[in-house]
Design an enzyme around this catalytic site. Structure first.
Site, PDB file in Angstrom:
ATOM      1  N   ARG A 180      40.801  48.125  41.990  1.00 58.17           N
ATOM      2  CA  ARG A 180      39.897  48.225  43.139  1.00 58.17           C
ATOM      3  C   ARG A 180      40.684  48.546  44.390  1.00 58.17           C
ATOM      4  NH1 ARG A 180      37.669  42.432  41.682  1.00 58.17           N
ATOM      5  NH2 ARG A 180      39.850  42.353  41.108  1.00 58.17           N
ATOM      6  N   SER A 208      34.171  38.816  40.733  1.00 57.80           N
ATOM      7  CA  SER A 208      33.392  37.682  40.217  1.00 57.80           C
ATOM      8  C   SER A 208      33.538  36.485  41.151  1.00 57.80           C
ATOM      9  CB  SER A 208      33.867  37.291  38.814  1.00 57.80           C
ATOM     10  OG  SER A 208      33.685  38.356  37.926  1.00 57.80           O
ATOM     11  N   LYS A 255      41.798  30.035  34.532  1.00 60.62           N
ATOM     12  CA  LYS A 255      40.938  30.197  35.709  1.00 60.62           C
ATOM     13  C   LYS A 255      39.773  29.209  35.799  1.00 60.62           C
ATOM     14  CE  LYS A 255      41.692  35.009  36.978  1.00 60.62           C
ATOM     15  NZ  LYS A 255      41.066  36.336  37.091  1.00 60.62           N
ATOM     16  N   HIS A 282      32.312  45.610  37.087  1.00 62.81           N
ATOM     17  CA  HIS A 282      32.746  45.665  35.681  1.00 62.81           C
ATOM     18  C   HIS A 282      31.938  46.723  34.925  1.00 62.81           C
ATOM     19  CE1 HIS A 282      33.756  41.144  36.243  1.00 62.81           C
ATOM     20  NE2 HIS A 282      34.923  41.709  35.997  1.00 62.81           N
TER      21      HIS A 282
HETATM   22  P1  ADP Z   1      40.822  38.931  34.834  1.00 59.25           P
HETATM   23  O1  ADP Z   1      40.852  37.432  34.870  1.00 59.25           O
HETATM   24  O2  ADP Z   1      41.428  39.501  33.582  1.00 59.25           O
HETATM   25  O3  ADP Z   1      41.332  39.617  36.080  1.00 59.25           O
HETATM   26  P2  ADP Z   1      38.190  39.796  35.669  1.00 59.25           P
HETATM   27  O4  ADP Z   1      36.886  39.568  34.970  1.00 59.25           O
HETATM   28  O5  ADP Z   1      38.353  39.254  37.035  1.00 59.25           O
HETATM   29  O6  ADP Z   1      39.270  39.241  34.670  1.00 59.25           O
HETATM   30  O7  ADP Z   1      38.500  41.346  35.711  1.00 59.25           O
HETATM   31  C1  ADP Z   1      38.590  42.116  34.538  1.00 59.25           C
HETATM   32  C2  ADP Z   1      39.001  43.526  34.919  1.00 59.25           C
HETATM   33  O8  ADP Z   1      37.941  44.128  35.649  1.00 59.25           O
HETATM   34  C3  ADP Z   1      40.223  43.613  35.815  1.00 59.25           C
HETATM   35  O9  ADP Z   1      40.956  44.782  35.476  1.00 59.25           O
HETATM   36  C4  ADP Z   1      39.638  43.763  37.201  1.00 59.25           C
HETATM   37  O10 ADP Z   1      40.521  44.452  38.062  1.00 59.25           O
HETATM   38  C5  ADP Z   1      38.423  44.592  36.881  1.00 59.25           C
HETATM   39  N1  ADP Z   1      37.380  44.422  37.892  1.00 59.25           N
HETATM   40  C6  ADP Z   1      36.844  43.288  38.369  1.00 59.25           C
HETATM   41  N2  ADP Z   1      35.913  43.553  39.323  1.00 59.25           N
HETATM   42  C7  ADP Z   1      35.874  44.912  39.436  1.00 59.25           C
HETATM   43  C8  ADP Z   1      35.166  45.810  40.280  1.00 59.25           C
HETATM   44  N3  ADP Z   1      34.336  45.400  41.222  1.00 59.25           N
HETATM   45  N4  ADP Z   1      35.389  47.121  40.118  1.00 59.25           N
HETATM   46  C9  ADP Z   1      36.284  47.548  39.194  1.00 59.25           C
HETATM   47  N5  ADP Z   1      37.000  46.761  38.406  1.00 59.25           N
HETATM   48  C10 ADP Z   1      36.808  45.462  38.519  1.00 59.25           C
END
Ligand code: ADP
Length: 159
Positions: free
Chosen positions: A90, A128, A41, A17
């Site tokens: 990703r 996450s 979630k 992130h």
């Molecule tokens: P959501 O529930 O909205 O998917 P997340 O916190 O899982 O929330 O992800 C938020 C955003 O960050 C999404 O666009 C996800 O693809 C991106 N994201 C999560 N992990 C990574 C990572 N390792 N590298 C790049 N982007 C990421």
């Protein structure tokens, strides 16, 4: 002022992130990290904890702030006078859901542009959910999340 909103669950924030946040900060005058309050979630960290971990991790980024939102993302984005929704892409498996969401958001508000950024390849398999799983099994996540998150995970899973 060009404003971008980076929405997500951030349960918890990872270096993946943060990679997207740093890249976004170079493209926009201001980036608002928007932590989703309405969430199916069932996050392990509450909204205040998730915001606090982010706040702590972005303290040296001057044009980035953290907030939270309820309800439709496009409404929040227009309230903030933002131009863009920022999402991280990703691996190919992210694509289908992200594509559906971007098209739905566009049909709800055609003025807002969804922008996808790729993280450094060392973070392409980081999520996450995998962090929560490894931490639950007492694995070392210190190279993948900020220190404040690692400590909170250790407390939560009683390491
Ligand atoms: P959501 O529930 O909205 O998917 P997340 O916190 O899982 O929330 O992800 C938020 C955003 O960050 C999404 O666009 C996800 O693809 C991106 N994201 C999560 N992990 C990574 C990572 N390792 N590298 C790049 N982007 C990421």
């Amino acid at each position: 002022m060009k404003i971008g909103v980076y929405p997500g669950t951030f349960d918890p924030i990872t270096f993946g992130h943060l990679d997207i946040i740093v890249r976004s900060g170079k493209l926009f005058d201001k980036v608002i990290i928007a932590v989703a309050e309405d969430n199916t979630k069932n996050p392990i960290f509450n909204i205040e904890e998730r915001k606090q971990f982010i706040e702590h991790s972005i303290s040296d980024l001057k044009n980035v702030e953290v907030s939270s939102f309820k309800g439709l993302l496009v409404n929040y984005v227009s309230e903030k006078n933002a131009l863009s929704i920022i999402r991280g892409l990703r691996v190919l498996s992210d694509f289908e859901d992200e594509f559906k969401m971007a098209l739905m958001n566009r049909s709800l508000n055609d003025e807002i542009v969804t922008m996808f950024l790729m993280p450094h390849e060392k973070y392409t398999h980081l999520s996450s959910s995998i962090i929560r799983e490894v931490a639950r099994l007492q694995g070392d996540v210190s190279t993948l999340v900020p220190k404040i998150v690692r400590e909170a995970l250790e407390t939560k899973f009683n390491k």
